[in-house]
Write an enzyme that holds these catalytic residues in place. Structure first.
Site, short mmCIF file in Angstrom:
data_model
loop_
_atom_site.label_atom_id
_atom_site.label_comp_id
_atom_site.label_asym_id
_atom_site.label_seq_id
_atom_site.Cartn_x
_atom_site.Cartn_y
_atom_site.Cartn_z
N GLU A 278 0.83 -1.21 0.00
CA GLU A 278 0.00 0.00 0.00
C GLU A 278 0.86 1.26 0.00
OE1 GLU A 278 -4.36 -0.27 1.67
OE2 GLU A 278 -3.08 0.57 3.22
N HIS A 307 7.85 -27.09 0.02
CA HIS A 307 7.20 -28.15 -0.74
C HIS A 307 6.05 -27.61 -1.58
CE1 HIS A 307 9.45 -31.09 1.64
NE2 HIS A 307 9.40 -30.13 2.55
N LYS A 421 -13.79 1.88 -2.73
CA LYS A 421 -14.63 2.31 -1.60
C LYS A 421 -15.86 3.05 -2.10
CE LYS A 421 -11.23 2.97 2.07
NZ LYS A 421 -10.56 3.95 2.92
O1 PA5 Z 1 -3.08 1.87 6.05
C1 PA5 Z 1 -4.17 2.38 5.89
O2 PA5 Z 1 -4.34 3.60 5.96
C2 PA5 Z 1 -5.38 1.51 5.60
O3 PA5 Z 1 -5.04 0.19 5.42
C3 PA5 Z 1 -6.37 1.61 6.77
O4 PA5 Z 1 -5.74 1.18 7.94
C4 PA5 Z 1 -7.63 0.78 6.51
O5 PA5 Z 1 -8.22 1.17 5.31
C5 PA5 Z 1 -8.62 0.96 7.65
O6 PA5 Z 1 -8.95 2.30 7.82
P1 PA5 Z 1 -9.66 2.83 9.11
O7 PA5 Z 1 -8.75 2.64 10.27
O8 PA5 Z 1 -9.95 4.27 8.84
O9 PA5 Z 1 -10.92 2.04 9.30
#
Ligand code: PA5
Length: 444
Positions: A278, A307, A421
């Site tokens: 990410e 394996h 989203k």
């Molecule tokens: O790293 C990030 O920003 C994302 O992976 C968030 O942690 C994830 O989308 C969850 O978001 P939130 O904590 O707002 O629910």
């Protein structure tokens, strides 16, 4: 101190296509630039995770001291950065540190998964911790509403003491819910992004609840931060691993396999997957030009996946770089009995420790991949404890932002997940997304 062994990342007669030390030295200018960018962002209070070792955790300690001792399980409702760190820390330490309390994580909206969790927990003795920085994540909100409803119905007189909400200090509708209902609440700091938040209340509360020594986690993180400030690149594991991965990416090694030789560390490889994917998988650079960069993180488990995967790793395309995670000394171990001393097929194993076999297999895979010309590094945990896990977490958080700076991208954002989203909101009928729904319908 965790040991970072990078010898098999560098050129040798077996590793003809590997990086030479000179190629790393030639990066000094870019390394300096990336370092200065990190320093500037630290000063501007953007990279809040750097300062976490010094945070005051008194509020966590006092919360843990005052909770009803009958609570033996914490169920976390969260996803991504609000879930993976909790899983990683708990899995890493629950057995080797003999943690007295259990942490479970509900991080999907799969109804069967929820059914299984509900069958597994005792509602009476479970604390529910809803973790969401934004307070808008559909998956977490769905779980929050289902479970809060169940808890309210079952415990109408004292449901508030069973629910914790961990969210932004001020923003988001959950802050209003906390005020109205009087739930326990904890904070996701504004200057720490979700996937960098494991050493905030997000990961520390569940860790302290489970019985970990969170001061040691932070002490380990502080020690690694100090190592990562060393201007000698060869003595700075976070920057060195970052620059090596960056250079291998430039060579077209677009896959980074993390392979713990420890079931306990398998979830830490999952945490790494999110952090690396990410943070570095980006279309735009900081000047808004299309560059489409990133390195696909893959997790594999040693020795199990020898394996399953190693055939590909040794003989497939030259598109991967490997990191083995190893544990030097285990608290739980077994000696293999010499059941058939007269049979050479198995007698060599007799009298050896299981951990000896596991670590021999880790080394054997590293040797085999090296001989096959595949660069690989190893990180060794002397033991599985809070201090060494804290070091590892800080190493990878620094390595990730540093690599992001070398790539000239923003490692802290995630614009690519927004489209999904928005489409989910539209499909689920959220107000304001009617036009998007029409657009989706026209495509179906
Ligand atoms: O790293 C990030 O920003 C994302 O992976 C968030 O942690 C994830 O989308 C969850 O978001 P939130 O904590 O707002 O629910």
């Amino acid at each position: 101190m965790i040991q970072f062994d990078y010898r098999n990342m560098l050129y040798s007669p077996q590793l003809k296509r590997a990086l030479s030390p000179q190629q790393i030295e030639d990066m000094q200018g870019a390394i300096q630039e990336a370092h200065q960018e990190i320093e500037a962002q630290r000063k501007a209070d953007i990279l809040g995770f750097y300062a976490l070792p010094e945070q005051d955790t008194g509020h966590i300690d006092s919360f843990i001291r005052q909770i009803d001792p009958r609570f033996d399980t914490m169920l976390i409702l969260g996803i991504g950065g609000s879930a993976l760190g909790n899983k990683a820390l708990y899995s890493a330490l629950r057995t080797e540190r003999k943690l007295p309390r259990r942490v479970l994580v509900y991080d999907n909206v799969d109804p069967v998964f929820l059914h299984e969790i509900l069958a597994e927990i005792n509602l009476e003795t479970t604390l529910f911790n809803v973790i969401t920085k934004s307070g808008t994540t559909a998956e977490t909100m769905a779980g929050y509403m289902i479970l809060t409803d169940i808890i309210k119905q079952r415990f109408p007189d004292d449901y508030t003491r069973r629910i914790i909400i961990t969210t932004d200090r001020e923003k988001g509708f959950l802050r209003q819910v906390i005020q109205k209902e009087g739930y326990h609440s904890f904070i996701v700091p504004d200057n720490v992004g979700g996937r960098f938040s494991v050493l905030t209340d997000v990961g520390l509360l569940s860790s302290a609840f489970a019985g970990m020594d969170i001061a040691q986690l932070l002490k380990g993180a502080a020690a690694m931060r100090e190592r990562a400030e060393n201007s000698d690149i060869w003595a700075n594991p976070a920057y060195l691993n970052g620059v090596m991965h960056f250079l291998y990416m430039r060579q077209g090694k677009n896959i980074s396999v993390m392979m713990p030789y420890s079931n306990s560390l398998y979830d830490i490889a999952d945490w790494y997957r999110q952090l690396w994917a990410e943070s570095l998988g980006k279309r735009k650079d900081t000047r808004n030009r299309d560059i489409y960069v990133g390195q696909t993180p893959v997790k594999a488990l040693g020795s199990t996946d020898q394996h399953s995967q190693v055939q590909l790793y040794a003989e497939g395309p030259f598109d991967k770089v490997f990191t083995f995670l190893k544990v030097q000394s285990f608290n739980h171990d077994y000696t293999i009995p010499n059941l058939h001393p007269d049979r050479e097929e198995v007698s060599y194993l007799g009298g050896k420790k299981l951990s000896e076999l596991l670590n021999a297999e880790a080394l054997a895979t590293a040797v085999a991949l090296t001989n096959a010309g595949r660069p690989n590094a190893s990180i060794t945990f002397p033991t599985l404890d809070e201090y060494h896990v804290g070091e590892f977490v800080m190493m990878y958080e620094i390595q990730t932002v540093f690599t992001g700076m070398l790539l000239h991208i923003d490692p802290l954002d995630q614009p690519g997940v927004e489209a999904g989203k928005i489409a989910t909101y539209a499909l689920m009928g959220k107000k304001g997304y009617e036009e998007e729904l029409e657009r989706i319908k026209s495509l179906l």
